[in-house]
Scaffold this motif. Structure first.
Motif, PDB file in Angstrom:
ATOM      1  N   LEU A 172       0.070  -4.565  -8.576  1.00 52.72           N
ATOM      2  CA  LEU A 172       1.184  -5.116  -7.820  1.00 52.72           C
ATOM      3  C   LEU A 172       2.378  -4.186  -8.004  1.00 52.72           C
ATOM      4  N   LEU A 173       2.829  -3.604  -6.895  1.00 53.54           N
ATOM      5  CA  LEU A 173       3.961  -2.683  -6.930  1.00 53.54           C
ATOM      6  C   LEU A 173       5.088  -3.242  -6.080  1.00 53.54           C
ATOM      7  N   THR A 174       6.286  -3.210  -6.597  1.00 55.99           N
ATOM      8  CA  THR A 174       7.428  -3.636  -5.799  1.00 55.99           C
ATOM      9  C   THR A 174       7.854  -2.484  -4.890  1.00 55.99           C
ATOM     10  N   GLU A 175       8.556  -2.826  -3.844  1.00 55.92           N
ATOM     11  CA  GLU A 175       9.067  -1.783  -2.953  1.00 55.92           C
ATOM     12  C   GLU A 175      10.011  -0.851  -3.700  1.00 55.92           C
ATOM     13  N   SER A 176      10.825  -1.418  -4.596  1.00 52.91           N
ATOM     14  CA  SER A 176      11.765  -0.574  -5.338  1.00 52.91           C
ATOM     15  C   SER A 176      11.038   0.388  -6.273  1.00 52.91           C
ATOM     16  N   ALA A 177       9.878  -0.027  -6.808  1.00 53.15           N
ATOM     17  CA  ALA A 177       9.104   0.868  -7.671  1.00 53.15           C
ATOM     18  C   ALA A 177       8.621   2.091  -6.897  1.00 53.15           C
ATOM     19  N   VAL A 178       8.242   1.864  -5.650  1.00 48.47           N
ATOM     20  CA  VAL A 178       7.743   2.970  -4.818  1.00 48.47           C
ATOM     21  C   VAL A 178       8.891   3.813  -4.285  1.00 48.47           C
ATOM     22  N   ASP A 184      11.710  14.871  -7.771  1.00 54.07           N
ATOM     23  CA  ASP A 184      12.106  15.556  -6.540  1.00 54.07           C
ATOM     24  C   ASP A 184      11.354  14.955  -5.351  1.00 54.07           C
ATOM     25  N   ALA A 185      11.924  15.101  -4.185  1.00 58.10           N
ATOM     26  CA  ALA A 185      11.335  14.521  -2.975  1.00 58.10           C
ATOM     27  C   ALA A 185       9.897  14.985  -2.748  1.00 58.10           C
ATOM     28  N   SER A 186       9.616  16.248  -3.024  1.00 61.04           N
ATOM     29  CA  SER A 186       8.255  16.758  -2.800  1.00 61.04           C
ATOM     30  C   SER A 186       7.244  16.087  -3.731  1.00 61.04           C
ATOM     31  N   VAL A 187       7.646  15.836  -4.981  1.00 59.15           N
ATOM     32  CA  VAL A 187       6.777  15.161  -5.948  1.00 59.15           C
ATOM     33  C   VAL A 187       6.577  13.704  -5.521  1.00 59.15           C
ATOM     34  N   MET A 188       7.658  13.068  -5.055  1.00 64.26           N
ATOM     35  CA  MET A 188       7.558  11.683  -4.605  1.00 64.26           C
ATOM     36  C   MET A 188       6.639  11.571  -3.393  1.00 64.26           C
ATOM     37  N   ALA A 189       6.692  12.552  -2.496  1.00 63.96           N
ATOM     38  CA  ALA A 189       5.828  12.530  -1.310  1.00 63.96           C
ATOM     39  C   ALA A 189       4.356  12.580  -1.718  1.00 63.96           C
ATOM     40  N   VAL A 190       4.042  13.430  -2.687  1.00 66.01           N
ATOM     41  CA  VAL A 190       2.658  13.532  -3.180  1.00 66.01           C
ATOM     42  C   VAL A 190       2.251  12.220  -3.852  1.00 66.01           C
ATOM     43  N   GLN A 191       3.171  11.626  -4.623  1.00 62.29           N
ATOM     44  CA  GLN A 191       2.875  10.374  -5.311  1.00 62.29           C
ATOM     45  C   GLN A 191       2.593   9.248  -4.316  1.00 62.29           C
ATOM     46  N   ILE A 192       3.404   9.149  -3.286  1.00 64.35           N
ATOM     47  CA  ILE A 192       3.207   8.095  -2.288  1.00 64.35           C
ATOM     48  C   ILE A 192       1.909   8.318  -1.518  1.00 64.35           C
ATOM     49  N   ASP A 193       1.607   9.573  -1.198  1.00 60.90           N
ATOM     50  CA  ASP A 193       0.337   9.891  -0.528  1.00 60.90           C
ATOM     51  C   ASP A 193      -0.839   9.499  -1.413  1.00 60.90           C
ATOM     52  N   LEU A 195      -0.865   7.069  -3.628  1.00 60.13           N
ATOM     53  CA  LEU A 195      -0.977   5.604  -3.581  1.00 60.13           C
ATOM     54  C   LEU A 195      -1.695   5.147  -2.319  1.00 60.13           C
ATOM     55  N   VAL A 196      -1.336   5.758  -1.200  1.00 59.44           N
ATOM     56  CA  VAL A 196      -1.975   5.388   0.080  1.00 59.44           C
ATOM     57  C   VAL A 196      -3.468   5.669   0.027  1.00 59.44           C
ATOM     58  N   SER A 197      -3.860   6.764  -0.605  1.00 57.89           N
ATOM     59  CA  SER A 197      -5.274   7.127  -0.668  1.00 57.89           C
ATOM     60  C   SER A 197      -6.081   6.171  -1.552  1.00 57.89           C
ATOM     61  N   LYS A 198      -5.415   5.412  -2.424  1.00 56.79           N
ATOM     62  CA  LYS A 198      -6.109   4.488  -3.327  1.00 56.79           C
ATOM     63  C   LYS A 198      -6.326   3.115  -2.717  1.00 56.79           C
ATOM     64  N   LYS A 199      -5.830   2.881  -1.498  1.00 60.13           N
ATOM     65  CA  LYS A 199      -5.967   1.556  -0.874  1.00 60.13           C
ATOM     66  C   LYS A 199      -7.414   1.195  -0.661  1.00 60.13           C
TER      67      LYS A 199
END
Length: 199
Positions: A172-178, A184-193, A195-199
């Motif tokens: 369970l992840l909150t929107e604020s956690a994500v 840096d923005a580039s690291v966050m982009a990879v992290q969010i990608d 998360l999406v791949s783990k769905k």
């Protein structure tokens, strides 16, 4: 009391925000509050921005100076106690070595069949990319500069448990956690990608 180093700080920030809002609602300036509490104005400022963790006594003084009602005061004093306990727990983990905590978590996970993870402030460890993980595992407590490499290796090994078909996971992840830009923005982009791949 066992505290995950990643969770440390949220209660501290909640406490800082609540104290600042109460002061503003009272109409007092930071300077006036400092005088009433017998503190320096810079200390009050550091408390309100979350750069300094006030003791329970500090919080009592502030609440008394603001004339806060008993119910609100009890809740904030409890929050101050938890924030101080978290800080001490993280400091002890850093002193002992964060890699020990990773071994403890791996042992718990090896015997578990159903795991539930909730971290309101950041992405939980089993779903972190290495770059995000390095930032998340660099606590701003003494000894500051602790080497996190060993802990990272063990945490990355722990992620292998996600491939164990006999185990069930709920994240369970909150929107604020994500959305919280820990890196840096580039690291966050990879992290969010990731998360999406783990769905």
């Amino acid at each position: 009391m066992k505290i995950d180093p990643q969770q440390a700080g949220q209660d501290r920030l909640d406490l800082a925000t609540a104290l600042k809002e109460l002061r503003r609602a009272s109409g007092l300036s930071g300077e006036r509050l400092a005088v009433r509490c017998g503190m320096s104005q810079s200390k009050v400022s550091r408390i309100e921005t979350g750069r300094f963790l006030p003791s329970v006594v500090d919080v009592q003084q502030i609440l008394r100076a603001l004339g806060v009602d008993d119910a609100t005061a009890a809740g904030l004093l409890s929050l101050a106690q938890v924030a101080n306990a978290e800080y001490e727990g993280v400091r002890a983990s850093v002193r002992r070595g964060l890699h020990h905590r990773q071994r403890e978590l791996a042992a718990l996970e090896s015997g578990a069949r159903h795991m539930r993870h909730f971290l309101p402030a950041m992405v939980t460890g089993l779903l972190q990319t290495p770059e995000y993980m390095r930032q998340a595992m660099s606590p701003a407590v003494e000894p500051a500069g602790a080497d996190v490499s060993r802990a990272m290796v063990l945490k990355l090994e722990r992620q292998g448990v996600l491939h164990d078909q006999s185990k069930r996971f709920d994240f369970l992840l909150t929107e604020s956690a994500v959305r919280w830009q820990l890196c840096d923005a580039s690291v966050m982009a990879v992290q969010i990608d990731h998360l999406v791949s783990k769905k």
